[in-house]
Design a protein around this motif. Structure first.
Motif, PDB file in Angstrom:
ATOM      1  N   VAL A 252     -10.990  42.070  42.531  1.00  0.00           N
ATOM      2  CA  VAL A 252     -10.054  40.954  42.434  1.00  0.00           C
ATOM      3  C   VAL A 252      -8.675  41.520  42.113  1.00  0.00           C
ATOM      4  O   VAL A 252      -8.548  42.495  41.361  1.00  0.00           O
ATOM      5  N   ASP A 253      -7.631  40.920  42.655  1.00  0.00           N
ATOM      6  CA  ASP A 253      -6.267  41.364  42.386  1.00  0.00           C
ATOM      7  C   ASP A 253      -5.835  40.971  40.984  1.00  0.00           C
ATOM      8  O   ASP A 253      -5.914  39.793  40.598  1.00  0.00           O
ATOM      9  N   ARG A 254      -5.338  41.940  40.231  1.00  0.00           N
ATOM     10  CA  ARG A 254      -4.883  41.676  38.864  1.00  0.00           C
ATOM     11  C   ARG A 254      -3.618  40.825  38.846  1.00  0.00           C
ATOM     12  O   ARG A 254      -3.328  40.157  37.858  1.00  0.00           O
ATOM     13  N   ASP A 255      -2.854  40.832  39.948  1.00  0.00           N
ATOM     14  CA  ASP A 255      -1.634  40.024  39.962  1.00  0.00           C
ATOM     15  C   ASP A 255      -1.934  38.536  40.104  1.00  0.00           C
ATOM     16  O   ASP A 255      -1.018  37.709  40.123  1.00  0.00           O
ATOM     17  N   ASP A 256      -3.204  38.180  40.182  1.00  0.00           N
ATOM     18  CA  ASP A 256      -3.636  36.782  40.179  1.00  0.00           C
ATOM     19  C   ASP A 256      -4.624  36.601  39.024  1.00  0.00           C
ATOM     20  O   ASP A 256      -5.842  36.575  39.222  1.00  0.00           O
ATOM     21  N   PRO A 257      -4.114  36.495  37.789  1.00  0.00           N
ATOM     22  CA  PRO A 257      -5.013  36.395  36.630  1.00  0.00           C
ATOM     23  C   PRO A 257      -6.028  35.272  36.741  1.00  0.00           C
ATOM     24  O   PRO A 257      -7.177  35.431  36.313  1.00  0.00           O
ATOM     25  N   ALA A 258      -5.623  34.141  37.328  1.00  0.00           N
ATOM     26  CA  ALA A 258      -6.565  33.028  37.457  1.00  0.00           C
ATOM     27  C   ALA A 258      -7.778  33.434  38.278  1.00  0.00           C
ATOM     28  O   ALA A 258      -8.901  32.999  38.001  1.00  0.00           O
ATOM     29  N   ALA A 259      -7.571  34.277  39.300  1.00  0.00           N
ATOM     30  CA  ALA A 259      -8.687  34.737  40.119  1.00  0.00           C
ATOM     31  C   ALA A 259      -9.596  35.675  39.330  1.00  0.00           C
ATOM     32  O   ALA A 259     -10.820  35.668  39.512  1.00  0.00           O
ATOM     33  N   VAL A 260      -8.999  36.491  38.452  1.00  0.00           N
ATOM     34  CA  VAL A 260      -9.808  37.371  37.600  1.00  0.00           C
ATOM     35  C   VAL A 260     -10.705  36.530  36.693  1.00  0.00           C
ATOM     36  O   VAL A 260     -11.919  36.761  36.590  1.00  0.00           O
ATOM     37  N   PHE A 261     -10.117  35.540  36.035  1.00  0.00           N
ATOM     38  CA  PHE A 261     -10.888  34.697  35.116  1.00  0.00           C
ATOM     39  C   PHE A 261     -11.942  33.893  35.882  1.00  0.00           C
ATOM     40  O   PHE A 261     -13.072  33.721  35.412  1.00  0.00           O
TER      41      PHE A 261
END
Length: 283
Positions: A252-261
């Motif tokens: 997952v891309d870290r620049d999209d925190p919502a996607a990480v969570f």
């Protein structure tokens, strides 16, 4: 490793790049009780059908953007000062994610250090004071995410190759709290990429590997988490754009925190459903 106030997971291993998830993914079909092993005020979920699903988070490159600074410091300052003239500087993927005492041992076996281990570690400690005390930023929303998991009874550990004093600088600076803080320096065994540190962290949380989710960013960290049997999520960022993260179950891309969570919540829910046989939300 100690508490701090401050495998095969079935269907969970199908992976997804940016899963949608709801807050219901963080709840369990379980009784909730206070645990003497938890941080004060923390509830720990005790599943009626087995151990709780637990979450393990790396610090460097996941919770904070420290790898951006470490890579520059290692490439431009530390490694040129500690290796003999003409010695090739190692690819940083070889050492990223390792405990810095073990980095020295690794370099001593394969390269030609010109300083002893104590001097080498002092260089890292000096760099760490600035990196963690002044320069790093927390992944947006990470504090609230961890707090929400713990409030819902999900045990969460910080599993890091950084020593405890570096970790405590970050924890104190950003007002974070975990059910366990697990530094590699306090583990009686080899650190990442070996799986023992994750195995111990999961066990200390009351979990088992096939009901654990780990989030990492380095090749060594991903390898350690995956080898432990935890469902492994890798975060991709500029510092690891070319790093081999193929051992992870998903990236997952870290620049999209919502996607990480969302990836963490989705994998937790899928693990619960694969164990319980439910087809709907376990919340």
């Amino acid at each position: 490793m100690s508490d701090s106030s401050g495998g095969d997971a079935g269907d969970a291993r199908s992976g997804t790049d940016s899963p949608d998830a709801t807050d219901a993914a963080d709840t369990t079909d379980s009784a909730r009780v206070d645990s003497s092993d938890s941080a004060p005020g923390t509830e720990q979920a005790v599943a009626t059908d087995g151990p709780p699903v637990v979450v393990c988070l790396d610090m460097d490159g996941v919770l904070v953007d420290s790898e951006d600074y470490w890579h520059a410091a290692e490439r431009e300052e530390i490694l040129p000062r500690v290796l003999a003239d003409g010695t090739p500087v190692p690819d940083l993927d070889e050492i990223t994610g390792m405990y810095y005492g073990e980095i020295y041992d690794y370099l001593a076996e394969r390269y030609e250090p010109t300083v002893d281990k104590a001097a080498f570690m002092r260089l890292y400690d000096e760099a760490a004071e600035s990196i963690y005390g002044d320069r790093v930023a927390l992944l947006a929303g990470a504090g609230d995410f961890v707090a929400d998991l713990r409030e819902r009874g999900v045990p969460v550990a910080l599993v890091s190759s950084s020593p405890r004093d570096w970790i405590e600088t970050v924890v104190d600076r950003f007002d974070l709290a975990f059910d366990g803080i697990c530094p590699a320096e306090e583990f009686d065994g080899p650190g990442k990429p070996e799986p023992g540190l994750y195995e111990a962290a999961i066990r200390d949380l009351g979990g088992v590997p096939d009901r654990a989710v780990a989030v990492e960013d380095s090749e060594n960290g991903v390898a350690a988490a995956a080898r432990s049997g935890a469902y492994t999520i890798a975060v991709r960022d500029d510092h690891n754009a070319d790093t081999d993260l193929s051992a992870a179950d998903e990236v997952v891309d870290r620049d999209d925190p919502a996607a990480v969570f969302a990836a963490v919540r989705h994998s937790m829910r899928t693990i619960r459903e694969s164990v319980s046989g439910n087809s709907g939300s376990s919340g």
